[in-house]
Design a protein around this motif. Structure first.
Motif, PDB file in Angstrom:
ATOM      1  N   LEU A 356       0.955  -1.169   0.120  1.00 44.05           N
ATOM      2  CA  LEU A 356       0.076   0.183   0.025  1.00 44.05           C
ATOM      3  C   LEU A 356       0.823   1.425  -0.219  1.00 44.05           C
ATOM      4  O   LEU A 356       0.619   2.232  -0.755  1.00 44.05           O
ATOM      5  CB  LEU A 356      -1.159   0.039   1.184  1.00 44.05           C
ATOM      6  CG  LEU A 356      -2.356  -0.800   0.998  1.00 44.05           C
ATOM      7  CD1 LEU A 356      -2.897  -1.385   2.488  1.00 44.05           C
ATOM      8  CD2 LEU A 356      -3.222  -0.145   0.157  1.00 44.05           C
ATOM      9  N   ALA A 357       1.775   1.298   0.588  1.00 41.77           N
ATOM     10  CA  ALA A 357       2.748   2.450   0.594  1.00 41.77           C
ATOM     11  C   ALA A 357       3.503   2.676  -0.611  1.00 41.77           C
ATOM     12  O   ALA A 357       3.508   3.782  -0.952  1.00 41.77           O
ATOM     13  CB  ALA A 357       3.860   2.114   1.677  1.00 41.77           C
ATOM     14  N   VAL A 358       3.952   1.629  -1.202  1.00 39.18           N
ATOM     15  CA  VAL A 358       4.281   1.659  -2.720  1.00 39.18           C
ATOM     16  C   VAL A 358       3.251   2.137  -3.536  1.00 39.18           C
ATOM     17  O   VAL A 358       3.572   3.192  -4.320  1.00 39.18           O
ATOM     18  CB  VAL A 358       4.893   0.431  -3.080  1.00 39.18           C
ATOM     19  CG1 VAL A 358       5.189   0.255  -4.678  1.00 39.18           C
ATOM     20  CG2 VAL A 358       6.267  -0.168  -2.284  1.00 39.18           C
ATOM     21  N   ALA A 359       2.099   1.510  -3.429  1.00 43.25           N
ATOM     22  CA  ALA A 359       1.052   2.234  -4.381  1.00 43.25           C
ATOM     23  C   ALA A 359       0.454   3.530  -4.073  1.00 43.25           C
ATOM     24  O   ALA A 359       0.428   4.242  -5.136  1.00 43.25           O
ATOM     25  CB  ALA A 359       0.035   0.974  -4.177  1.00 43.25           C
ATOM     26  N   GLN A 360       0.657   3.816  -2.891  1.00 44.16           N
ATOM     27  CA  GLN A 360       0.293   5.256  -2.649  1.00 44.16           C
ATOM     28  C   GLN A 360       1.173   6.197  -3.175  1.00 44.16           C
ATOM     29  O   GLN A 360       0.893   7.356  -3.966  1.00 44.16           O
ATOM     30  CB  GLN A 360       0.240   5.606  -1.093  1.00 44.16           C
ATOM     31  CG  GLN A 360      -0.421   6.790  -0.697  1.00 44.16           C
ATOM     32  CD  GLN A 360      -0.468   6.927   0.855  1.00 44.16           C
ATOM     33  OE1 GLN A 360       0.210   6.238   1.583  1.00 44.16           O
ATOM     34  NE2 GLN A 360      -1.197   7.899   1.138  1.00 44.16           N
ATOM     35  N   ARG A 361       2.608   6.105  -3.029  1.00 46.74           N
ATOM     36  CA  ARG A 361       3.639   6.885  -3.767  1.00 46.74           C
ATOM     37  C   ARG A 361       3.230   6.850  -5.267  1.00 46.74           C
ATOM     38  O   ARG A 361       3.502   7.943  -5.906  1.00 46.74           O
ATOM     39  CB  ARG A 361       5.050   6.322  -3.333  1.00 46.74           C
ATOM     40  CG  ARG A 361       5.942   7.055  -3.718  1.00 46.74           C
ATOM     41  CD  ARG A 361       7.331   6.587  -3.509  1.00 46.74           C
ATOM     42  NE  ARG A 361       7.921   5.510  -4.213  1.00 46.74           N
ATOM     43  CZ  ARG A 361       7.910   4.220  -3.973  1.00 46.74           C
ATOM     44  NH1 ARG A 361       7.576   3.857  -2.741  1.00 46.74           N
ATOM     45  NH2 ARG A 361       8.204   3.484  -4.917  1.00 46.74           N
ATOM     46  N   MET A 362       3.345   5.677  -5.990  1.00 49.41           N
ATOM     47  CA  MET A 362       3.191   5.683  -7.349  1.00 49.41           C
ATOM     48  C   MET A 362       1.953   6.277  -7.594  1.00 49.41           C
ATOM     49  O   MET A 362       1.855   6.886  -8.984  1.00 49.41           O
ATOM     50  CB  MET A 362       3.250   4.404  -7.637  1.00 49.41           C
ATOM     51  CG  MET A 362       4.585   3.459  -7.484  1.00 49.41           C
ATOM     52  SD  MET A 362       6.040   4.618  -8.165  1.00 49.41           S
ATOM     53  CE  MET A 362       5.700   4.624  -9.832  1.00 49.41           C
ATOM     54  N   LEU A 363       0.826   5.883  -7.146  1.00 48.38           N
ATOM     55  CA  LEU A 363      -0.299   6.889  -7.613  1.00 48.38           C
ATOM     56  C   LEU A 363      -0.415   8.429  -7.555  1.00 48.38           C
ATOM     57  O   LEU A 363      -0.850   9.012  -8.281  1.00 48.38           O
ATOM     58  CB  LEU A 363      -1.672   6.334  -6.836  1.00 48.38           C
ATOM     59  CG  LEU A 363      -1.976   4.985  -7.051  1.00 48.38           C
ATOM     60  CD1 LEU A 363      -3.268   4.272  -6.074  1.00 48.38           C
ATOM     61  CD2 LEU A 363      -2.594   4.560  -8.305  1.00 48.38           C
ATOM     62  N   ALA A 364       0.342   8.606  -6.291  1.00 49.14           N
ATOM     63  CA  ALA A 364       0.701  10.170  -6.178  1.00 49.14           C
ATOM     64  C   ALA A 364       1.368  10.714  -7.479  1.00 49.14           C
ATOM     65  O   ALA A 364       1.162  11.812  -8.030  1.00 49.14           O
ATOM     66  CB  ALA A 364       1.184  10.901  -4.968  1.00 49.14           C
ATOM     67  N   GLU A 365       2.400  10.001  -7.873  1.00 50.13           N
ATOM     68  CA  GLU A 365       3.337  10.158  -8.796  1.00 50.13           C
ATOM     69  C   GLU A 365       2.503  10.482 -10.205  1.00 50.13           C
ATOM     70  O   GLU A 365       2.696  11.137 -11.082  1.00 50.13           O
ATOM     71  CB  GLU A 365       4.374   9.451  -9.171  1.00 50.13           C
ATOM     72  CG  GLU A 365       5.585   9.677  -8.016  1.00 50.13           C
ATOM     73  CD  GLU A 365       6.671   8.808  -8.231  1.00 50.13           C
ATOM     74  OE1 GLU A 365       6.853   8.185  -9.369  1.00 50.13           O
ATOM     75  OE2 GLU A 365       7.627   8.490  -7.286  1.00 50.13           O
ATOM     76  N   VAL A 366       1.739   9.508 -10.641  1.00 46.97           N
ATOM     77  CA  VAL A 366       0.939   9.252 -11.606  1.00 46.97           C
ATOM     78  C   VAL A 366      -0.042  10.538 -11.723  1.00 46.97           C
ATOM     79  O   VAL A 366      -0.420  11.502 -12.603  1.00 46.97           O
ATOM     80  CB  VAL A 366       0.014   8.107 -11.982  1.00 46.97           C
ATOM     81  CG1 VAL A 366      -1.273   8.149 -13.054  1.00 46.97           C
ATOM     82  CG2 VAL A 366       0.991   6.960 -11.976  1.00 46.97           C
ATOM     83  N   ASP A 367      -0.727  11.056 -10.664  1.00 48.91           N
ATOM     84  CA  ASP A 367      -1.743  12.144 -10.457  1.00 48.91           C
ATOM     85  C   ASP A 367      -0.896  13.511 -10.729  1.00 48.91           C
ATOM     86  O   ASP A 367      -1.359  14.381 -11.533  1.00 48.91           O
ATOM     87  CB  ASP A 367      -2.292  12.143  -9.150  1.00 48.91           C
ATOM     88  CG  ASP A 367      -3.179  11.170  -9.045  1.00 48.91           C
ATOM     89  OD1 ASP A 367      -3.834  10.532  -9.734  1.00 48.91           O
ATOM     90  OD2 ASP A 367      -3.716  10.936  -7.715  1.00 48.91           O
ATOM     91  N   ALA A 368       0.205  13.387 -10.234  1.00 46.90           N
ATOM     92  CA  ALA A 368       1.086  14.654 -10.500  1.00 46.90           C
ATOM     93  C   ALA A 368       1.531  15.048 -11.984  1.00 46.90           C
ATOM     94  O   ALA A 368       1.442  15.890 -12.392  1.00 46.90           O
ATOM     95  CB  ALA A 368       2.574  14.646  -9.488  1.00 46.90           C
ATOM     96  N   GLU A 369       1.958  13.785 -12.531  1.00 52.38           N
ATOM     97  CA  GLU A 369       2.156  13.892 -13.886  1.00 52.38           C
ATOM     98  C   GLU A 369       1.059  14.098 -14.848  1.00 52.38           C
ATOM     99  O   GLU A 369       1.022  14.900 -15.594  1.00 52.38           O
ATOM    100  CB  GLU A 369       2.710  12.349 -14.245  1.00 52.38           C
ATOM    101  CG  GLU A 369       4.116  12.116 -13.842  1.00 52.38           C
ATOM    102  CD  GLU A 369       4.661  10.727 -13.855  1.00 52.38           C
ATOM    103  OE1 GLU A 369       3.815   9.737 -14.531  1.00 52.38           O
ATOM    104  OE2 GLU A 369       5.513  10.188 -13.356  1.00 52.38           O
ATOM    105  N   GLY A 370       0.036  13.570 -14.340  1.00 55.42           N
ATOM    106  CA  GLY A 370      -1.402  13.932 -15.243  1.00 55.42           C
ATOM    107  C   GLY A 370      -1.807  15.588 -14.890  1.00 55.42           C
ATOM    108  O   GLY A 370      -2.174  16.325 -15.998  1.00 55.42           O
ATOM    109  N   ALA A 371      -1.713  15.966 -13.834  1.00 54.18           N
ATOM    110  CA  ALA A 371      -1.800  17.563 -13.572  1.00 54.18           C
ATOM    111  C   ALA A 371      -0.753  18.351 -14.221  1.00 54.18           C
ATOM    112  O   ALA A 371      -1.105  19.293 -15.073  1.00 54.18           O
ATOM    113  CB  ALA A 371      -1.607  17.762 -12.138  1.00 54.18           C
ATOM    114  N   GLU A 372       0.421  17.674 -14.580  1.00 53.76           N
ATOM    115  CA  GLU A 372       1.369  18.584 -15.056  1.00 53.76           C
ATOM    116  C   GLU A 372       0.945  18.741 -16.784  1.00 53.76           C
ATOM    117  O   GLU A 372       1.245  19.398 -17.466  1.00 53.76           O
ATOM    118  CB  GLU A 372       2.841  18.060 -15.260  1.00 53.76           C
ATOM    119  CG  GLU A 372       3.354  18.283 -13.745  1.00 53.76           C
ATOM    120  CD  GLU A 372       4.686  17.558 -13.439  1.00 53.76           C
ATOM    121  OE1 GLU A 372       5.154  17.052 -14.475  1.00 53.76           O
ATOM    122  OE2 GLU A 372       5.267  17.618 -12.452  1.00 53.76           O
TER     123      GLU A 372
END
Length: 374
Positions: A356-372
């Protein structure tokens, strides 16, 4: 007719393999048998090389003349359209075919070659020397021109020594006159460039120039390879050619890019070295070319299974990669969370917490990339 050797099923897609100046079809000895599993492989020899007659070309010959010999060979074998791979002069022949006879070429791989060979003067001087003195002295320097220090293929050096001097000089004339740079943008067939990073004759910049000019072309650099990469680093060249010319490896590479993304696959390809080439080829053919393409399960379902298996074995680096892949395959963050919650029951709570910790970090990165990118 040009001397040649045919391998593989007569009904398989044809693939013609062209040699480098001074070599014979033996240049492909470590690769052709593998390619012949899925292709009708035809290796051809330059005039005056191997078993080809020296008088097939003469002084003032051009790459167009050599390409004409290849087309005549294909016609004689009943081959209308073919894939083509060539090294150095053989690669130049492939470029000419793709530029001037695109109806005959289905796909192209150009290996340790160039759209021009550093001007005419060096080749004119070499042709003159060979016509005057023969090939013995030039063959003595073959290892330094063809291979990295300490490596050699005696059979190819002997082929160099035994080539017909007049035919060799005529091939030098062809290289002297060759410059296809202005025609590169017109090439429309799928094109792969393969460069040896240690190649002094046609360094990677020459292949990059072609890749930049040919629409949609891709470039692979092979570490530890000099000018005759198919002889020195056959595993890496074979993996690249399999990926380009089709079969499970090609289909697998398409799926791998679709699931994991171009950026990841490009990084993996850039890190590939001869030691890892066979593993990468195995992954492309088996995991991505056979398993992930099986229509029994959807990619969404395969992502859920993969996430579970990675948690079960504690492969958290791979898990991070496949969390991204799961989002590409249509899973929502809530669905990914539900999958990982399920693993808490069957794989253990500590494993699920780490996941879950790994997934939370990766999902946050995906969301940030999508926002950019918005």
């Amino acid at each position: 007719m040009t001397d040649h050797r045919t391998e593989g099923p007569a009904t398989a897609p044809p693939l013609l393999l062209g040699p480098s100046l001074g070599t014979s079809s033996a240049l492909w000895d470590k690769i052709a048998p593998e390619l012949s599993v899925t292709h009708r492989v035809v290796r051809w020899n330059l005039p005056g090389h191997g078993g080809s007659a020296a008088d097939l070309i003469g002084p003032g010959a051009t790459v167009a003349d050599l390409a004409g010999l290849v087309l005549a060979l294909a016609d004689a074998l009943g081959i209308d359209r073919f894939a083509y791979a060539g090294v150095s002069l053989g690669g130049a022949v492939g470029l000419h075919l793709a530029a001037y006879h695109p109806e005959r070429v289905s796909s192209l791989a150009v290996i340790c070659s160039s759209a021009h060979f550093n001007g005419s003067k060096p080749w004119e001087e070499r042709a003159e020397t060979v016509r005057r003195e023969g090939l013995a002295a030039l063959a003595e320097t073959a290892n330094s021109r063809w291979f990295t220090p300490g490596y050699t293929v005696p059979r190819l050096v002997e082929d160099h020594r035994n080539a017909d001097p007049e035919a060799y000089a005529a091939c030098c004339d062809a290289l002297a006159a060759f410059d296809l740079r202005d025609r590169l943008p017109s090439i429309t067939v799928p094109t792969l460039l393969i460069a040896g990073r240690e190649d002094p004759a046609t360094p990677p910049a020459h292949l990059r120039e072609i890749a930049d000019a040919v629409p949609g072309a891709s470039l692979t650099e092979i570490a530890g390879a000099s000018h005759l990469a198919p002889a020195e680093r056959p595993e890496a060249v074979l993996a690249a050619l399999r990926g380009h010319f089709g079969g499970y490896a090609s289909r697998g590479m398409e799926v791998r890019r679709a699931v994991l993304g171009d950026a990841h696959v490009d990084r993996a390809q850039a890190r590939q070295v001869p030691f890892t080439a066979r593993v990468q080829d195995f992954i492309s053919r088996y995991a991505w070319g056979e398993i992930w393409t099986d229509p029994t399960l959807t990619r969404r379902e395969r992502s859920m299974i993969t996430l579970t298996a990675l948690v079960a074995h504690g492969h958290y680096d791979e898990l991070a990669l496949h969390v991204r892949a799961a989002r590409r395959n249509g899973l929502t963050p809530e669905e990914i969370g539900a999958v990982l919650l399920q693993t808490a029951v069957y794989c253990g709570v500590p494993a699920a917490n780490s996941a879950l910790a790994v997934a939370q970090r990766m999902l946050a990165e995906v969301d940030a990339e999508g926002a950019e990118g918005a």
